[in-house]
Scaffold this motif. Sequence first.
Motif, PDB file in Angstrom:
ATOM      1  N   ALA A  58      -4.381 -31.191 -14.222  1.00  0.00           N
ATOM      2  CA  ALA A  58      -4.663 -29.871 -15.065  1.00  0.00           C
ATOM      3  C   ALA A  58      -3.838 -28.556 -14.606  1.00  0.00           C
ATOM      4  O   ALA A  58      -4.350 -27.669 -15.446  1.00  0.00           O
ATOM      5  CB  ALA A  58      -6.189 -29.727 -15.114  1.00  0.00           C
ATOM      6  N   GLY A  59      -2.858 -28.634 -13.496  1.00  0.00           N
ATOM      7  CA  GLY A  59      -2.476 -27.512 -13.019  1.00  0.00           C
ATOM      8  C   GLY A  59      -3.370 -26.401 -12.586  1.00  0.00           C
ATOM      9  O   GLY A  59      -3.075 -25.078 -12.757  1.00  0.00           O
ATOM     10  N   THR A  60      -4.426 -26.849 -11.940  1.00  0.00           N
ATOM     11  CA  THR A  60      -5.427 -26.163 -11.477  1.00  0.00           C
ATOM     12  C   THR A  60      -5.671 -25.612  -9.997  1.00  0.00           C
ATOM     13  O   THR A  60      -6.360 -24.836  -9.450  1.00  0.00           O
ATOM     14  CB  THR A  60      -6.888 -26.524 -11.940  1.00  0.00           C
ATOM     15  OG1 THR A  60      -7.090 -27.808 -11.432  1.00  0.00           O
ATOM     16  CG2 THR A  60      -6.923 -26.390 -13.504  1.00  0.00           C
ATOM     17  N   LEU A  61      -4.407 -26.136  -9.233  1.00  0.00           N
ATOM     18  CA  LEU A  61      -4.542 -26.272  -7.774  1.00  0.00           C
ATOM     19  C   LEU A  61      -3.316 -25.252  -7.794  1.00  0.00           C
ATOM     20  O   LEU A  61      -2.216 -25.406  -7.838  1.00  0.00           O
ATOM     21  CB  LEU A  61      -4.375 -27.351  -7.053  1.00  0.00           C
ATOM     22  CG  LEU A  61      -5.471 -28.421  -7.296  1.00  0.00           C
ATOM     23  CD1 LEU A  61      -5.343 -29.684  -6.462  1.00  0.00           C
ATOM     24  CD2 LEU A  61      -6.810 -27.948  -6.582  1.00  0.00           C
ATOM     25  N   TYR A  62      -3.526 -24.118  -6.922  1.00  0.00           N
ATOM     26  CA  TYR A  62      -2.344 -22.980  -6.642  1.00  0.00           C
ATOM     27  C   TYR A  62      -2.140 -22.724  -5.133  1.00  0.00           C
ATOM     28  O   TYR A  62      -3.139 -22.875  -4.426  1.00  0.00           O
ATOM     29  CB  TYR A  62      -2.908 -21.903  -7.256  1.00  0.00           C
ATOM     30  CG  TYR A  62      -3.203 -21.871  -8.854  1.00  0.00           C
ATOM     31  CD1 TYR A  62      -2.568 -22.411  -9.622  1.00  0.00           C
ATOM     32  CD2 TYR A  62      -4.659 -21.458  -8.934  1.00  0.00           C
ATOM     33  CE1 TYR A  62      -2.904 -22.353 -11.050  1.00  0.00           C
ATOM     34  CE2 TYR A  62      -4.968 -21.832 -10.497  1.00  0.00           C
ATOM     35  CZ  TYR A  62      -4.139 -22.128 -11.222  1.00  0.00           C
ATOM     36  OH  TYR A  62      -4.606 -22.109 -12.647  1.00  0.00           O
ATOM     37  N   SER A  63      -1.056 -22.395  -4.869  1.00  0.00           N
ATOM     38  CA  SER A  63      -0.686 -21.885  -3.627  1.00  0.00           C
ATOM     39  C   SER A  63       0.274 -20.608  -3.667  1.00  0.00           C
ATOM     40  O   SER A  63       1.390 -20.778  -4.592  1.00  0.00           O
ATOM     41  CB  SER A  63      -0.467 -22.850  -2.728  1.00  0.00           C
ATOM     42  OG  SER A  63       0.299 -22.593  -1.416  1.00  0.00           O
ATOM     43  N   SER A  64       0.070 -19.639  -2.979  1.00  0.00           N
ATOM     44  CA  SER A  64       1.261 -18.659  -2.843  1.00  0.00           C
ATOM     45  C   SER A  64       1.314 -17.809  -1.522  1.00  0.00           C
ATOM     46  O   SER A  64       0.405 -17.815  -0.824  1.00  0.00           O
ATOM     47  CB  SER A  64       1.162 -17.527  -4.234  1.00  0.00           C
ATOM     48  OG  SER A  64      -0.171 -16.765  -3.953  1.00  0.00           O
ATOM     49  N   SER A  65       2.340 -17.273  -1.529  1.00  0.00           N
ATOM     50  CA  SER A  65       2.627 -16.263  -0.171  1.00  0.00           C
ATOM     51  C   SER A  65       3.503 -15.537  -0.351  1.00  0.00           C
ATOM     52  O   SER A  65       4.727 -15.591  -0.964  1.00  0.00           O
ATOM     53  CB  SER A  65       3.017 -17.254   0.878  1.00  0.00           C
ATOM     54  OG  SER A  65       3.367 -16.638   2.078  1.00  0.00           O
ATOM     55  N   ASP A  66       3.102 -14.201   0.312  1.00  0.00           N
ATOM     56  CA  ASP A  66       4.090 -13.143   0.106  1.00  0.00           C
ATOM     57  C   ASP A  66       5.234 -13.102   1.209  1.00  0.00           C
ATOM     58  O   ASP A  66       6.050 -12.440   1.217  1.00  0.00           O
ATOM     59  CB  ASP A  66       3.336 -11.732   0.229  1.00  0.00           C
ATOM     60  CG  ASP A  66       2.493 -11.428  -0.996  1.00  0.00           C
ATOM     61  OD1 ASP A  66       3.204 -11.651  -2.044  1.00  0.00           O
ATOM     62  OD2 ASP A  66       1.625 -10.919  -0.880  1.00  0.00           O
TER      63      ASP A  66
END
Length: 195
Positions: A58-66
């Motif tokens: 469902a495209g509901t797991l996220y990850s990000s970093s600055d």
Amino acid sequence: MRVLLERAEAEIEIKKSRFIAVALPTASLEDVRKNVADVRNEHPKATHVVHAAVVGKAGTLYSSSDDKEPKNTAGRPALEVLKGSGVTNITVCIVRYFGGTLLGTGGLVKAYGDAVKAVLEKVKTEELKEKVAFSLTFAYSYYTQIKRLLEKFNAKTEREDFSTDINITIAIEKEKSSEFLEEIREIDPYIAISP
């Protein structure tokens, strides 16, 4: 939702800073770490390697970093663009080589968002469909026939092992799997099939 099929790259330049966006297929959040590490290894002299990832059916797991850019100026805007794309199972790493001019927070937000947009224009995707995996073990004499059948059903070969017999692990759309197995049995009912 759509899924990324293969790696893609795009580069933009803003005030002499280079932003290289690398899109990578990603099956899980654990893959995100590996993808980021791989891109870091490819660009050891980069100033920053920012990432954003969307994973799951469902495209509901996220990850990000600055990655040491000012808070919420890099990973977050990249993730927002990625979430709006309708693509899942994707990591985008944005490699920045600093060009000597500070961009400011607004400039960074725009630059990282634009880098993701640039790579999304180049990606190859397909509609996300449920797939099943099989291992097939068969004699060498059937190899060409089975390869044609795999192409016909658009099955993805995950692994091939050539020893006494050939063992292939494939992934195929669930709705096509019954027909595929019937056609395998028509080639030879003794071909070993395991889930």
